[in-house]
Design a protein around this motif. Structure first.
Motif, PDB file in Angstrom:
ATOM      1  N   VAL A 132       0.850  -1.194   0.000  1.00 48.48           N
ATOM      2  CA  VAL A 132       0.000   0.000   0.000  1.00 48.48           C
ATOM      3  C   VAL A 132       0.881   1.238   0.000  1.00 48.48           C
ATOM      4  N   ARG A 133       0.760   2.002  -1.081  1.00 51.35           N
ATOM      5  CA  ARG A 133       1.505   3.248  -1.198  1.00 51.35           C
ATOM      6  C   ARG A 133       0.567   4.450  -1.248  1.00 51.35           C
ATOM      7  N   HIS A 134      -0.735   4.221  -1.235  1.00 51.37           N
ATOM      8  CA  HIS A 134      -1.726   5.303  -1.301  1.00 51.37           C
ATOM      9  C   HIS A 134      -2.241   5.589   0.107  1.00 51.37           C
ATOM     10  N   PRO A 135      -2.228   6.846   0.540  1.00 52.18           N
ATOM     11  CA  PRO A 135      -2.581   7.156   1.938  1.00 52.18           C
ATOM     12  C   PRO A 135      -4.040   6.905   2.300  1.00 52.18           C
ATOM     13  N   GLU A 136      -4.923   6.794   1.309  1.00 47.86           N
ATOM     14  CA  GLU A 136      -6.334   6.611   1.613  1.00 47.86           C
ATOM     15  C   GLU A 136      -6.800   5.164   1.552  1.00 47.86           C
ATOM     16  N   PHE A 137      -5.950   4.278   1.096  1.00 47.36           N
ATOM     17  CA  PHE A 137      -6.382   2.884   0.931  1.00 47.36           C
ATOM     18  C   PHE A 137      -6.504   2.199   2.283  1.00 47.36           C
ATOM     19  N   ARG A 138      -7.603   1.440   2.456  1.00 50.06           N
ATOM     20  CA  ARG A 138      -7.824   0.668   3.668  1.00 50.06           C
ATOM     21  C   ARG A 138      -8.222  -0.759   3.290  1.00 50.06           C
ATOM     22  N   THR A 139      -7.931  -1.707   4.157  1.00 52.38           N
ATOM     23  CA  THR A 139      -8.179  -3.110   3.869  1.00 52.38           C
ATOM     24  C   THR A 139      -9.551  -3.551   4.357  1.00 52.38           C
ATOM     25  N   ASP A 140     -10.024  -4.617   3.748  1.00 47.47           N
ATOM     26  CA  ASP A 140     -11.256  -5.290   4.177  1.00 47.47           C
ATOM     27  C   ASP A 140     -11.074  -6.768   3.867  1.00 47.47           C
ATOM     28  N   TYR A 141     -10.714  -7.546   4.886  1.00 50.35           N
ATOM     29  CA  TYR A 141     -10.377  -8.949   4.680  1.00 50.35           C
ATOM     30  C   TYR A 141     -11.574  -9.885   4.827  1.00 50.35           C
ATOM     31  N   HIS A 142     -12.764  -9.339   4.984  1.00 53.31           N
ATOM     32  CA  HIS A 142     -13.939 -10.190   5.136  1.00 53.31           C
ATOM     33  C   HIS A 142     -14.385 -10.748   3.787  1.00 53.31           C
ATOM     34  N   GLY A 143     -14.688 -12.055   3.740  1.00 54.07           N
ATOM     35  CA  GLY A 143     -15.241 -12.651   2.519  1.00 54.07           C
ATOM     36  C   GLY A 143     -14.248 -12.646   1.373  1.00 54.07           C
ATOM     37  N   ALA A 144     -14.744 -12.335   0.181  1.00 56.85           N
ATOM     38  CA  ALA A 144     -13.896 -12.291  -1.027  1.00 56.85           C
ATOM     39  C   ALA A 144     -13.148 -10.959  -1.034  1.00 56.85           C
ATOM     40  N   SER A 145     -12.103 -10.885  -0.249  1.00 58.09           N
ATOM     41  CA  SER A 145     -11.453  -9.601  -0.009  1.00 58.09           C
ATOM     42  C   SER A 145     -10.805  -9.021  -1.255  1.00 58.09           C
ATOM     43  N   ILE A 146     -10.411  -9.864  -2.212  1.00 58.48           N
ATOM     44  CA  ILE A 146      -9.789  -9.311  -3.415  1.00 58.48           C
ATOM     45  C   ILE A 146     -10.763  -8.423  -4.165  1.00 58.48           C
ATOM     46  N   LEU A 147     -12.058  -8.790  -4.155  1.00 60.40           N
ATOM     47  CA  LEU A 147     -13.076  -7.952  -4.795  1.00 60.40           C
ATOM     48  C   LEU A 147     -13.250  -6.643  -4.040  1.00 60.40           C
ATOM     49  N   ASP A 148     -13.237  -6.717  -2.716  1.00 58.68           N
ATOM     50  CA  ASP A 148     -13.372  -5.500  -1.903  1.00 58.68           C
ATOM     51  C   ASP A 148     -12.185  -4.570  -2.112  1.00 58.68           C
ATOM     52  N   HIS A 149     -11.001  -5.132  -2.253  1.00 57.58           N
ATOM     53  CA  HIS A 149      -9.830  -4.289  -2.428  1.00 57.58           C
ATOM     54  C   HIS A 149      -9.802  -3.650  -3.818  1.00 57.58           C
ATOM     55  N   ARG A 150     -10.283  -4.370  -4.812  1.00 57.60           N
ATOM     56  CA  ARG A 150     -10.402  -3.750  -6.138  1.00 57.60           C
ATOM     57  C   ARG A 150     -11.402  -2.600  -6.106  1.00 57.60           C
ATOM     58  N   GLU A 151     -12.522  -2.797  -5.417  1.00 61.30           N
ATOM     59  CA  GLU A 151     -13.540  -1.755  -5.328  1.00 61.30           C
ATOM     60  C   GLU A 151     -13.016  -0.563  -4.540  1.00 61.30           C
ATOM     61  N   GLN A 152     -12.283  -0.822  -3.464  1.00 60.32           N
ATOM     62  CA  GLN A 152     -11.698   0.252  -2.677  1.00 60.32           C
ATOM     63  C   GLN A 152     -10.751   1.090  -3.521  1.00 60.32           C
ATOM     64  N   ALA A 153      -9.946   0.445  -4.344  1.00 58.29           N
ATOM     65  CA  ALA A 153      -9.034   1.187  -5.219  1.00 58.29           C
ATOM     66  C   ALA A 153      -9.804   2.054  -6.199  1.00 58.29           C
ATOM     67  N   ARG A 154     -10.894   1.509  -6.746  1.00 60.40           N
ATOM     68  CA  ARG A 154     -11.718   2.317  -7.655  1.00 60.40           C
ATOM     69  C   ARG A 154     -12.320   3.512  -6.946  1.00 60.40           C
ATOM     70  N   GLU A 155     -12.795   3.320  -5.736  1.00 59.01           N
ATOM     71  CA  GLU A 155     -13.455   4.401  -5.005  1.00 59.01           C
ATOM     72  C   GLU A 155     -12.517   5.556  -4.691  1.00 59.01           C
ATOM     73  N   ILE A 156     -11.252   5.257  -4.411  1.00 58.21           N
ATOM     74  CA  ILE A 156     -10.324   6.345  -4.094  1.00 58.21           C
ATOM     75  C   ILE A 156      -9.587   6.839  -5.331  1.00 58.21           C
TER      76      ILE A 156
END
Length: 211
Positions: A132-156
């Motif tokens: 993680v090199r982006h200051p706004e990125f946060r993790t979500d390890y619940h469930g299919a976390s790879i999908l959540d992390h892709r969505e988080q990247a899109r949102e920020i």
């Protein structure tokens, strides 16, 4: 770059309960994190253990590094990791403690891949390692976390790069995963499985681990 290795020492690897007793699961978890930390040190990285409770003397001894840096946070995985991300202003890598197959080459590829967010997906939709090199990125390890992390990247509004690696995609979570640890894992992991009495059984299909 700070490299964080989350670790729960008290009741680890509950999904291995069908084949390993509780104390065996603890011994295997310690063996795997010892291999992960050893591999990180081989590429010049000093791991920080993000533990749910203070590590016992026996766990520290298993790591071959009693001076290893430990952060204690009894929160669930996602908020504990996010607390680390919120507390620093530099690059953070999160490497799971059960990546017993990780090699220096695999970790170097992860760390050297450019991008604000770099992920190594696990099998079944998980996220086994992150940079993680982006200051706004946060993790979500619940469930299919790879999908959540892709969505988080899109949102920020940042890109997410993916490292496709057998070594980093394979974590030791289920009984069927043990054969991969025996075949390809680091020395501590292989030694623990052998001490438990496991050996390979050859069949006409895939090999499996039995005892």
């Amino acid at each position: 770059m700070q490299v964080v290795v989350p670790f729960a020492d008290e009741s680890p690897k509950s999904r291995l309960a069908p084949v390993l007793e509780r104390e065996e699961r603890r011994r295997l978890a310690r063996a795997m994190i010892a291999d992960v930390c050893s591999t990180l040190r081989a590429v010049g990285r000093d791991p920080t253990i993000l533990a749910t409770e203070p590590l016992s003397a026996s766990t520290l001894n298993a790591l071959d590094d009693p001076e290893v840096n430990v952060i204690v946070d009894d929160q669930a995985l996602s908020p504990a990791v996010n607390a680390v991300l919120e507390s620093v202003d530099h690059t953070v890598a999160i490497v799971m403690a059960d990546l017993a197959l990780a090699t220096p080459a695999a970790l170097e590829t992860l760390f050297e891949t450019p991008g604000d967010v770099v992920v190594a997906p696990g099998r079944g939709g998980g996220t086994n390692a992150l940079v993680v090199r982006h200051p706004e990125f946060r993790t979500d390890y619940h469930g299919a976390s790879i999908l959540d992390h892709r969505e988080q990247a899109r949102e920020i509004g940042t890109t997410l790069e993916t490292v496709d690696s057998f070594r980093l995609a394979t974590d030791i979570d289920e009984p069927a995963d043990l054969v991969e640890g025996w075949l390809h894992g680091g020395g501590h992991t292989r030694a623990a499985l052998e001490a438990f009495g496991f050996d390979l059984e050859m069949t006409e299909g895939r090999v499996r681990l039995v005892r």
